[in-house]
Design an enzyme around this catalytic site. Structure first.
Site, PDB file in Angstrom:
ATOM      1  CG  ASP A 176      40.561  25.406  46.488  1.00 42.26           C
ATOM      2  OD1 ASP A 176      41.587  26.103  46.614  1.00 42.26           O
ATOM      3  OD2 ASP A 176      39.728  25.261  47.398  1.00 42.26           O
ATOM      4  CD  GLU A 260      45.188  29.603  45.305  1.00 44.17           C
ATOM      5  OE1 GLU A 260      45.011  30.767  45.585  1.00 44.17           O
ATOM      6  OE2 GLU A 260      44.646  28.668  45.921  1.00 44.17           O
ATOM      7  CB  CYS A 313      31.453  36.729  42.957  1.00 45.03           C
ATOM      8  SG  CYS A 313      30.141  36.091  41.881  1.00 45.03           S
ATOM      9  CB  CYS A 316      29.405  39.404  39.087  1.00 52.63           C
ATOM     10  SG  CYS A 316      29.503  39.632  40.874  1.00 52.63           S
ATOM     11  CB  CYS A 332      27.557  36.851  44.725  1.00 50.23           C
ATOM     12  SG  CYS A 332      28.185  38.408  44.070  1.00 50.23           S
ATOM     13  CB  CYS A 335      25.711  38.434  40.350  1.00 52.33           C
ATOM     14  SG  CYS A 335      26.639  37.010  40.960  1.00 52.33           S
ATOM     15  CG  ASP A 342      36.334  24.402  49.553  1.00 54.18           C
ATOM     16  OD1 ASP A 342      37.106  25.299  49.929  1.00 54.18           O
ATOM     17  OD2 ASP A 342      35.761  23.619  50.331  1.00 54.18           O
TER      18      ASP A 342
HETATM   19 ZN   LIG Z   1      28.652  37.802  41.948  1.00 57.19          ZN
END
Ligand SMILES: [Zn+2]
Length: 368
Positions: A176, A260, A313, A316, A332, A335, A342
């Site tokens: 990233d 990316e 996330c 999950c 999150c 989860c 990052d």
């Molecule tokens: Zn999650």
């Protein structure tokens, strides 16, 4: 290359003549197209050079193969424009940072005595960085605005590129690229920006203020310009060195690399970001990753920009719409995994690319 005063003069004449022929050819092509709607070929241009030499006698001093090399460069610029949708060819300026000319053949390399022979110029003392084996192709001689001379030689070693090494999620790394760090890997490693520009910026500003006080056309002004060019050169060297070392270690340590695609041009329009972005130079870094992957049989996976890599996330798949730019860490809600913004993005960049790779592995393309 370390040309003598006389040789320097001849090299400079070649630089000037090849730039002249390039611009003449570009103008000729544009004019012919506007008048007749037809394009004029490189071979026709080369015939015209012979006629051109009758009025521009000074061109007779120049290696004619180098002049034809200029029309070849022009041809390549047009091919890039049509095939790769790159910008329309520009006229070359005397003020460009690097001036260059081609020597397609009849040059010689003497490794024992560290010398290179260029037609019409002679044997030039040269520091030869490494010995090569293979068929010598075009040599490109160049001069920087700091008055340094270089030559690069294209060699066909008849070797093919290595086959691509197989990879899986474990042997793939996601990168990233952000502004807080140069890049962050899916392994959690954060690489700082060298920011050479920032370090040298103060110095640069000081020297630029001095320049504004020098009289136009004076010797002192030229000296000051050279000083500034040298600072820029130093910045470029630091940046390139950093990028080479980092890209090499990443390519060697992993079988595939996922990144990316950056919309650098779009980002540059944002003025606040532009200084930092042109400073760190991701485009140059991605270029280096790309060709080093080819050299070492590794795969570069490029993701499009449409993936919300920082908001999902990586554990999950929950989509966190509330995540704002200033949120460096988040938990999150689904989860309860704690994320570094990052690193989470880097993991997603790796995993999105892996998933897509699995879907299209039969096609074998690496760009989505
Ligand atoms: Zn999650």
């Amino acid at each position: 290359m370390y040309p003598t005063k006389n040789q320097e003069e001849m090299v400079n004449k070649h630089l000037g003549a090849c730039r002249y022929v390039y611009n003449w050819g570009l103008e000729y092509k544009i004019r012919t197209y506007n008048e007749t709607g037809k394009s004029i070929s490189r071979f026709d241009l080369n015939k015209e050079i012979t006629i051109l030499k009758q009025s521009e006698v000074w061109l007779k001093e120049i290696n004619s193969q180098s002049l034809q090399g200029a029309t070849l460069n022009l041809d390549n610029a047009f091919t890039k424009f049509f095939r790769e949708k790159k910008g329309f060819p520009h006229f070359k300026s005397k003020k460009n940072r690097v001036q260059s000319f081609n020597v397609p053949q009849n040059y010689k390399v003497d490794f024992n005595n560290n010398k290179i022979y260029l037609p019409k110029i002679g044997w030039i003392k040269t520091k030869l960085h490494r010995q090569f084996k293979g068929i010598q192709q075009t040599a490109t001689s160049s001069m920087t605005n700091t008055g340094k001379y270089y030559i690069s030689i294209l060699i066909d070693d008849k070797k093919s590129l290595p086959e691509k090494v197989k990879f899986n999620q474990k042997t793939t790394i996601g990168l990233d690229m952000g502004l807080t760090h140069f890049l962050i890997t899916s392994n959690g490693v954060k690489v700082n920006n060298p920011r050479p520009f920032k370090q040298q910026l103060k110095r640069l500003k000081r020297e630029q203020r001095k320049l504004s006080r020098k009289q136009k056309g004076s010797n002192n002004r030229e000296k000051q310009k050279l000083k500034i060019s040298r600072i820029h050169e130093r910045i470029r060297n630091i940046r390139n060195d950093f990028q080479h070392k980092l890209s090499k270690s990443i390519v060697c340590e992993n079988q595939a690399i996922s990144i990316e695609k950056l919309n650098i041009k779009g980002m540059l329009r944002n003025h606040n970001l532009s200084q930092s972005i042109s400073d760190v130079g991701w485009a140059g870094f991605i270029d280096k990753l790309e060709y080093k992957c080819e050299w070492y049989g590794k795969t570069l996976l490029k993701l499009g920009q449409f993936e919300p890599s920082s908001k999902i996330c990586s554990n999950c798949g929950y989509h966190n719409c509330n995540l704002k730019l200033h949120h460096r860490e988040w938990i999150c809600p689904k989860c309860e995994k704690k994320h570094d913004r990052d690193v989470n993005a880097a993991v997603n960049i790796r995993d999105f690319a892996m998933n897509k790779q699995n879907l299209i592995s039969t096609v074998g393309t690496t760009e989505f």
